[in-house]
Write a protein that holds these residues in place. Structure first.
Motif, PDB file in Angstrom:
ATOM      1  N   THR A 186       0.848  -1.208   0.000  1.00  0.00           N
ATOM      2  CA  THR A 186       0.000   0.000   0.000  1.00  0.00           C
ATOM      3  C   THR A 186       0.878   1.251   0.000  1.00  0.00           C
ATOM      4  O   THR A 186       0.622   2.204  -0.734  1.00  0.00           O
ATOM      5  CB  THR A 186      -0.922   0.016   1.247  1.00  0.00           C
ATOM      6  OG1 THR A 186      -1.541  -1.257   1.353  1.00  0.00           O
ATOM      7  CG2 THR A 186      -1.978   1.104   1.158  1.00  0.00           C
ATOM      8  N   THR A 187       1.938   1.219   0.837  1.00  0.00           N
ATOM      9  CA  THR A 187       2.844   2.379   0.901  1.00  0.00           C
ATOM     10  C   THR A 187       3.502   2.620  -0.457  1.00  0.00           C
ATOM     11  O   THR A 187       3.520   3.749  -0.971  1.00  0.00           O
ATOM     12  CB  THR A 187       3.929   2.143   1.981  1.00  0.00           C
ATOM     13  OG1 THR A 187       3.294   1.682   3.154  1.00  0.00           O
ATOM     14  CG2 THR A 187       4.721   3.395   2.266  1.00  0.00           C
ATOM     15  N   ILE A 188       4.057   1.539  -1.028  1.00  0.00           N
ATOM     16  CA  ILE A 188       4.729   1.674  -2.341  1.00  0.00           C
ATOM     17  C   ILE A 188       3.718   2.148  -3.388  1.00  0.00           C
ATOM     18  O   ILE A 188       3.998   3.036  -4.201  1.00  0.00           O
ATOM     19  CB  ILE A 188       5.375   0.342  -2.757  1.00  0.00           C
ATOM     20  CG1 ILE A 188       6.533   0.008  -1.798  1.00  0.00           C
ATOM     21  CG2 ILE A 188       5.893   0.388  -4.189  1.00  0.00           C
ATOM     22  CD1 ILE A 188       7.042  -1.410  -1.910  1.00  0.00           C
ATOM     23  N   GLY A 189       2.528   1.561  -3.307  1.00  0.00           N
ATOM     24  CA  GLY A 189       1.482   1.929  -4.263  1.00  0.00           C
ATOM     25  C   GLY A 189       1.108   3.390  -4.149  1.00  0.00           C
ATOM     26  O   GLY A 189       1.010   4.099  -5.151  1.00  0.00           O
ATOM     27  N   TYR A 190       0.992   3.878  -2.910  1.00  0.00           N
ATOM     28  CA  TYR A 190       0.623   5.270  -2.693  1.00  0.00           C
ATOM     29  C   TYR A 190       1.689   6.209  -3.281  1.00  0.00           C
ATOM     30  O   TYR A 190       1.389   7.172  -3.977  1.00  0.00           O
ATOM     31  CB  TYR A 190       0.442   5.538  -1.189  1.00  0.00           C
ATOM     32  CG  TYR A 190       0.270   6.999  -0.873  1.00  0.00           C
ATOM     33  CD1 TYR A 190      -0.954   7.631  -1.112  1.00  0.00           C
ATOM     34  CD2 TYR A 190       1.330   7.765  -0.375  1.00  0.00           C
ATOM     35  CE1 TYR A 190      -1.126   8.969  -0.859  1.00  0.00           C
ATOM     36  CE2 TYR A 190       1.178   9.111  -0.135  1.00  0.00           C
ATOM     37  CZ  TYR A 190      -0.059   9.716  -0.366  1.00  0.00           C
ATOM     38  OH  TYR A 190      -0.221  11.051  -0.130  1.00  0.00           O
ATOM     39  N   ARG A 191       2.962   5.838  -2.992  1.00  0.00           N
ATOM     40  CA  ARG A 191       4.077   6.663  -3.490  1.00  0.00           C
ATOM     41  C   ARG A 191       4.106   6.669  -5.019  1.00  0.00           C
ATOM     42  O   ARG A 191       4.337   7.688  -5.661  1.00  0.00           O
ATOM     43  CB  ARG A 191       5.394   6.116  -2.913  1.00  0.00           C
ATOM     44  CG  ARG A 191       6.604   6.941  -3.244  1.00  0.00           C
ATOM     45  CD  ARG A 191       6.575   8.297  -2.560  1.00  0.00           C
ATOM     46  NE  ARG A 191       7.667   9.141  -3.030  1.00  0.00           N
ATOM     47  CZ  ARG A 191       7.531  10.420  -3.316  1.00  0.00           C
ATOM     48  NH1 ARG A 191       6.371  11.003  -3.172  1.00  0.00           N
ATOM     49  NH2 ARG A 191       8.560  11.121  -3.728  1.00  0.00           N
ATOM     50  N   THR A 192       3.837   5.485  -5.578  1.00  0.00           N
ATOM     51  CA  THR A 192       3.827   5.354  -7.036  1.00  0.00           C
ATOM     52  C   THR A 192       2.756   6.259  -7.641  1.00  0.00           C
ATOM     53  O   THR A 192       3.013   6.997  -8.588  1.00  0.00           O
ATOM     54  CB  THR A 192       3.538   3.885  -7.426  1.00  0.00           C
ATOM     55  OG1 THR A 192       4.382   3.049  -6.675  1.00  0.00           O
ATOM     56  CG2 THR A 192       3.731   3.639  -8.903  1.00  0.00           C
ATOM     57  N   VAL A 193       1.552   6.184  -7.033  1.00  0.00           N
ATOM     58  CA  VAL A 193       0.448   6.997  -7.558  1.00  0.00           C
ATOM     59  C   VAL A 193       0.771   8.487  -7.399  1.00  0.00           C
ATOM     60  O   VAL A 193       0.566   9.285  -8.303  1.00  0.00           O
ATOM     61  CB  VAL A 193      -0.877   6.626  -6.840  1.00  0.00           C
ATOM     62  CG1 VAL A 193      -1.995   7.602  -7.207  1.00  0.00           C
ATOM     63  CG2 VAL A 193      -1.287   5.213  -7.215  1.00  0.00           C
ATOM     64  N   SER A 194       1.343   8.841  -6.220  1.00  0.00           N
ATOM     65  CA  SER A 194       1.644  10.265  -5.998  1.00  0.00           C
ATOM     66  C   SER A 194       2.715  10.759  -6.963  1.00  0.00           C
ATOM     67  O   SER A 194       2.657  11.879  -7.457  1.00  0.00           O
ATOM     68  CB  SER A 194       2.053  10.518  -4.547  1.00  0.00           C
ATOM     69  OG  SER A 194       3.346  10.025  -4.324  1.00  0.00           O
ATOM     70  N   LEU A 195       3.730   9.910  -7.258  1.00  0.00           N
ATOM     71  CA  LEU A 195       4.760  10.309  -8.230  1.00  0.00           C
ATOM     72  C   LEU A 195       4.182  10.424  -9.621  1.00  0.00           C
ATOM     73  O   LEU A 195       4.535  11.309 -10.399  1.00  0.00           O
ATOM     74  CB  LEU A 195       5.919   9.297  -8.228  1.00  0.00           C
ATOM     75  CG  LEU A 195       6.927   9.429  -7.104  1.00  0.00           C
ATOM     76  CD1 LEU A 195       7.911   8.275  -7.136  1.00  0.00           C
ATOM     77  CD2 LEU A 195       7.690  10.742  -7.214  1.00  0.00           C
ATOM     78  N   ALA A 196       3.265   9.485  -9.921  1.00  0.00           N
ATOM     79  CA  ALA A 196       2.633   9.504 -11.243  1.00  0.00           C
ATOM     80  C   ALA A 196       1.794  10.755 -11.419  1.00  0.00           C
ATOM     81  O   ALA A 196       1.572  11.217 -12.536  1.00  0.00           O
ATOM     82  CB  ALA A 196       1.767   8.261 -11.413  1.00  0.00           C
ATOM     83  N   GLY A 197       1.386  11.318 -10.305  1.00  0.00           N
ATOM     84  CA  GLY A 197       0.549  12.517 -10.370  1.00  0.00           C
ATOM     85  C   GLY A 197       1.362  13.798 -10.399  1.00  0.00           C
ATOM     86  O   GLY A 197       0.893  14.841  -9.991  1.00  0.00           O
ATOM     87  N   LEU A 198       2.629  13.765 -10.862  1.00  0.00           N
ATOM     88  CA  LEU A 198       3.463  14.985 -10.957  1.00  0.00           C
ATOM     89  C   LEU A 198       2.784  16.006 -11.854  1.00  0.00           C
ATOM     90  O   LEU A 198       2.315  15.668 -12.935  1.00  0.00           O
ATOM     91  CB  LEU A 198       4.807  14.634 -11.604  1.00  0.00           C
ATOM     92  CG  LEU A 198       5.907  14.089 -10.723  1.00  0.00           C
ATOM     93  CD1 LEU A 198       7.103  13.739 -11.582  1.00  0.00           C
ATOM     94  CD2 LEU A 198       6.312  15.122  -9.703  1.00  0.00           C
ATOM     95  N   ASN A 199       2.713  17.229 -11.389  1.00  0.00           N
ATOM     96  CA  ASN A 199       2.172  18.255 -12.276  1.00  0.00           C
ATOM     97  C   ASN A 199       3.221  19.331 -12.515  1.00  0.00           C
ATOM     98  O   ASN A 199       4.328  19.280 -11.973  1.00  0.00           O
ATOM     99  CB  ASN A 199       0.893  18.858 -11.669  1.00  0.00           C
ATOM    100  CG  ASN A 199       1.144  19.393 -10.287  1.00  0.00           C
ATOM    101  OD1 ASN A 199       2.235  19.868 -10.012  1.00  0.00           O
ATOM    102  ND2 ASN A 199       0.164  19.294  -9.414  1.00  0.00           N
ATOM    103  N   ASP A 200       2.868  20.288 -13.342  1.00  0.00           N
ATOM    104  CA  ASP A 200       3.819  21.331 -13.735  1.00  0.00           C
ATOM    105  C   ASP A 200       4.389  22.091 -12.548  1.00  0.00           C
ATOM    106  O   ASP A 200       5.547  22.447 -12.519  1.00  0.00           O
ATOM    107  CB  ASP A 200       3.113  22.335 -14.659  1.00  0.00           C
ATOM    108  CG  ASP A 200       3.051  21.792 -16.063  1.00  0.00           C
ATOM    109  OD1 ASP A 200       3.631  20.710 -16.271  1.00  0.00           O
ATOM    110  OD2 ASP A 200       2.423  22.431 -16.918  1.00  0.00           O
ATOM    111  N   LYS A 201       3.508  22.303 -11.541  1.00  0.00           N
ATOM    112  CA  LYS A 201       3.913  23.119 -10.399  1.00  0.00           C
ATOM    113  C   LYS A 201       5.047  22.437  -9.621  1.00  0.00           C
ATOM    114  O   LYS A 201       6.056  23.062  -9.295  1.00  0.00           O
ATOM    115  CB  LYS A 201       2.705  23.345  -9.494  1.00  0.00           C
ATOM    116  CG  LYS A 201       2.792  24.616  -8.691  1.00  0.00           C
ATOM    117  CD  LYS A 201       1.533  24.793  -7.865  1.00  0.00           C
ATOM    118  CE  LYS A 201       1.746  25.884  -6.846  1.00  0.00           C
ATOM    119  NZ  LYS A 201       0.573  26.002  -5.982  1.00  0.00           N
ATOM    120  N   THR A 202       4.849  21.134  -9.370  1.00  0.00           N
ATOM    121  CA  THR A 202       5.875  20.433  -8.582  1.00  0.00           C
ATOM    122  C   THR A 202       7.177  20.330  -9.360  1.00  0.00           C
ATOM    123  O   THR A 202       8.260  20.434  -8.803  1.00  0.00           O
ATOM    124  CB  THR A 202       5.401  19.028  -8.182  1.00  0.00           C
ATOM    125  OG1 THR A 202       4.887  18.388  -9.328  1.00  0.00           O
ATOM    126  CG2 THR A 202       4.369  19.060  -7.083  1.00  0.00           C
TER     127      THR A 202
END
Lengths: 100, 559
Positions: B35-51
């Motif tokens: 779950t932790t790895i999955g969460y991090r993966t999803v959050s990284l995949a959600g990179l946007n222009d601002k970050t």
């Protein structure tokens, strides 16, 4: 019969692998974009530096003085050309008092 | 069921429970980990222009925002020094297919290239030959259009000074590696190397005017050089700092000798009678001399082996204002005799005339003052002999005198906050000195009449001193002429100090050589500095100035 926890583990592994591949692809793309943006900024900055230097060269006080004198026939301001409004009022007062 | 069988069944049940518990714990841990790895993966995949922008900024800000050495700007943000990318033209002779054709193409763009030299370079066995050290962007494009094989355009950084010789002594220069080796470039090397810009207090327009007018006078009197300083009397900001001869800062590495020498801040000179201002101010400030006291100057003063004479002798006793206006050496020496050496040296020290300036330049001269406390030394120092200072020291002391007696230290940086400086003279002394300085210019017996700029109430003090001979003594026919002045004297805003080195001709005194420069400078810079001329009928014209009786050679009372 496949047990429920095992199914979850397999699903997570596949999900992680696909996600990691996607991220790697995304990051590579962003890195290329970043390098291109970086290069474009540096080129623009370099051009700006040259343009600023050229503008400064064209705005040289000695050059402007020559243009003002030779092309625009301008002359230096003499004290007599500058009027203080208060002095003008005083002068008018003197003029009125003298009855002229 | 026997007892042993019952016990065996119980143990098996317990084992099964234990195994299930272990499996559950492992399952739970695996679930948490995934779950932790999955969460991090999803959050990284959600990179946007601002970050991306934020991380980009934090990592690369230094490299991107300041790729070059910082600029030097004047007080109005005009560029004085900058760094640009330049391209050099190189060639690999081994890759050239047709030498003659290549030469023809190159000559089309660079007609000044020597054909023989080109031929020699293109036929060499080297793999890298430089043809031109610098080419313009336009030439670069032309070369690309012609499509010459084997060409290599290389890029490098170059420090340039778009205004050429303007403020060259202030700006200084960098070496071939871009390291500051003189002037502001050296003093602020670390800041500039970090890509930060520096704004200095110099005003390009006023710097140009000062230089032009000083140079005109130097040429007219065939002088060796000169210096000019324009300084704000309130905060010490230097608007112009000229040292002549100067040089084109873009050719610094090809220069040698006296052109590089900064006469305004490094050169120390005996500046003659201008020092009488300090003598008079100290006399007025100390309680050792009565304000109305007079000094007999009717005969030369003989001290030890030396005779002190006046350039324009007077045959009566004169007051302190008259000593300054007539520039009497005898009067000044007599004042100094009363003051004593200790008082004199104390004030010279507090005015900063015995120490190096605190100016932001590496090229600073250390004053030389005789401190033997002999009477003759005290007397000669009072009229500017036996004390060698830079023209900027004199400008600083003049500013202190006219700035209500509060010490003014010159600076090349724009002061954002008011500095609290020490009071050297009282307001009363400053007012008296301002009035006396005005008389030096406005009175018909004054020595700086030619400095009068109509409406701007210029005041000052001249100094004509024989040049010191490095072998000892003085050159009898070589002078250093100086005028230190301020304007408008009813509320001084700027100090102008002009020094000219060894003017030639019969009239080579400060009154003839330096004073007209100040007149012209004031007339030209006052409108730029928003200082309005005042008419004699104006209520402000003589406000804040005292009247003193100045008698002429015939003893006539003239106001």
């Amino acid at each position: 019969m496949i047990k429920y926890p095992s199914f979850l583990v397999v699903f997570l592994m596949i999900f992680t692998a696909v996600s990691l591949y996607q991220i790697k692809h995304f990051i590579t793309k962003k890195e290329i974009e970043l390098a291109e943006t970086n290069k474009a900024i540096k080129t623009t900055q370099s051009d700006l530096y040259i343009l600023h230097a050229e503008l400064s060269y064209l705005k040289r006080p000695d050059r402007l003085e020559q243009i003002a004198k030779n092309k625009l026939n301008m002359k230096g301001i003499l004290p007599i050309d500058i009027w203080n409004l208060k002095d003008l009022v005083d002068a008018t007062k003197t003029f009125n008092e003298s009855g002229l | 069921m026997s007892f042993f069988q019952f016990q065996n069944n119980n143990t098996q049940k317990n084992d099964l429970k234990m195994r299930r518990l272990k499996l559950l714990i492992c399952g739970a841990l695996l679930f948490i980990a995934f779950t932790t790895i999955g969460y991090r993966t999803v959050s990284l995949a959600g990179l946007n222009d601002k970050t991306v922008k934020n991380s980009f900024r934090s990592v690369n800000s230094k490299n991107l925002i300041h790729p070059f050495r910082g600029n030097i700007l004047d007080r109005n943000n005009n560029l004085l020094a900058t760094t640009v990318n330049i391209s050099s033209l190189n060639i690999n002779p081994q890759e050239v297919l047709d030498v003659n054709q290549t030469i023809l193409k190159l000559k089309k763009i660079f007609p000044k290239l020597n054909r023989e030299k080109l031929l020699q370079k293109l036929n060499s066995n080297k793999k890298h030959v430089q043809i031109l050290r610098e080419i313009s962007p336009r030439d670069h494009v032309s070369l690309l259009k012609l499509g010459i094989e084997a060409l290599k355009i290389e890029s490098s950084k170059k420090r340039i000074y778009p205004n050429h010789s303007l403020a060259s002594h202030v700006l200084g220069n960098t070496d071939i590696d871009g390291k500051g080796i003189a002037g502001i470039e050296k003093k602020f090397d670390k800041v500039l190397a970090n890509g930060e810009d520096i704004s200095i207090s110099i005003h390009s327009g006023i710097q140009h005017i000062t230089k032009t007018l000083l140079l005109e006078q130097i040429n007219q009197f065939k002088a060796e050089g000169g210096a000019g300083i324009i300084m704000d009397t309130k905060n010490g900001e230097i608007y112009a700092l000229v040292s002549l001869p100067d040089y084109n800062a873009n050719n610094y590495n090809k220069l040698l000798g006296n052109k590089l020498f900064n006469k305004a801040t490094k050169g120390i000179y005996e500046l003659g009678s201008t020092l009488k201002l300090i003598t008079a101010a100290v006399a007025l400030e100390s309680n050792l001399i009565n304000e109305n006291e007079v000094f007999d100057v009717s005969s030369p003063l003989r001290i030890s082996s030396r005779t002190i004479r006046d350039y324009h002798p007077l045959n009566y006793a004169i007051s302190i204002p008259e000593v300054v206006v007539h520039s009497s050496n005898i009067g000044s020496a007599k004042i100094a005799e009363k003051l004593g050496s200790s008082t004199q040296l104390k004030y010279l020290k507090s005015l900063g005339l015995m120490d190096k300036l605190s100016l932001e330049l590496p090229e600073l001269g250390r004053p030389q003052v005789r401190t033997d406390k002999k009477l003759l030394t005290t007397m000669t120092i009072s009229y500017g002999h036996g004390i060698s200072i830079t023209p900027t020291h004199l400008a600083s002391a003049t500013a202190t005198i006219v700035n209500n007696g509060i010490r003014v230290d010159p600076t090349l940086l724009i002061s954002n906050s008011a500095r609290k400086n020490k009071r050297i003279f009282s307001k009363k002394t400053s007012k008296t000195m301002r009035s006396i300085m005005r008389l030096v210019v406005s009175n018909k017996n004054g020595t700086a009449k030619q400095a009068e700029a109509s409406g701007y109430l210029v005041g000052g003090k001249t100094g004509t001193a024989e040049k010191t001979n490095p072998a000892g003594g003085y050159f009898k026919k070589q002078n250093i002429v100086t005028l230190t002045s301020a304007f408008p004297m009813n509320n001084p805003r700027f100090v102008i100090t002009v020094m000219i080195d060894n003017p030639k001709g019969s009239k080579r005194t400060a009154g003839w050589v330096a004073a007209p420069v100040v007149n012209k400078i004031v007339t030209r810079i006052a409108p730029i500095l928003n200082i309005k001329p005042q008419t004699k009928s104006s209520v402000n014209f003589s406000r804040n100035l005292l009247k003193f009786k100045i008698r002429g050679k015939d003893k006539g009372a003239i106001l």
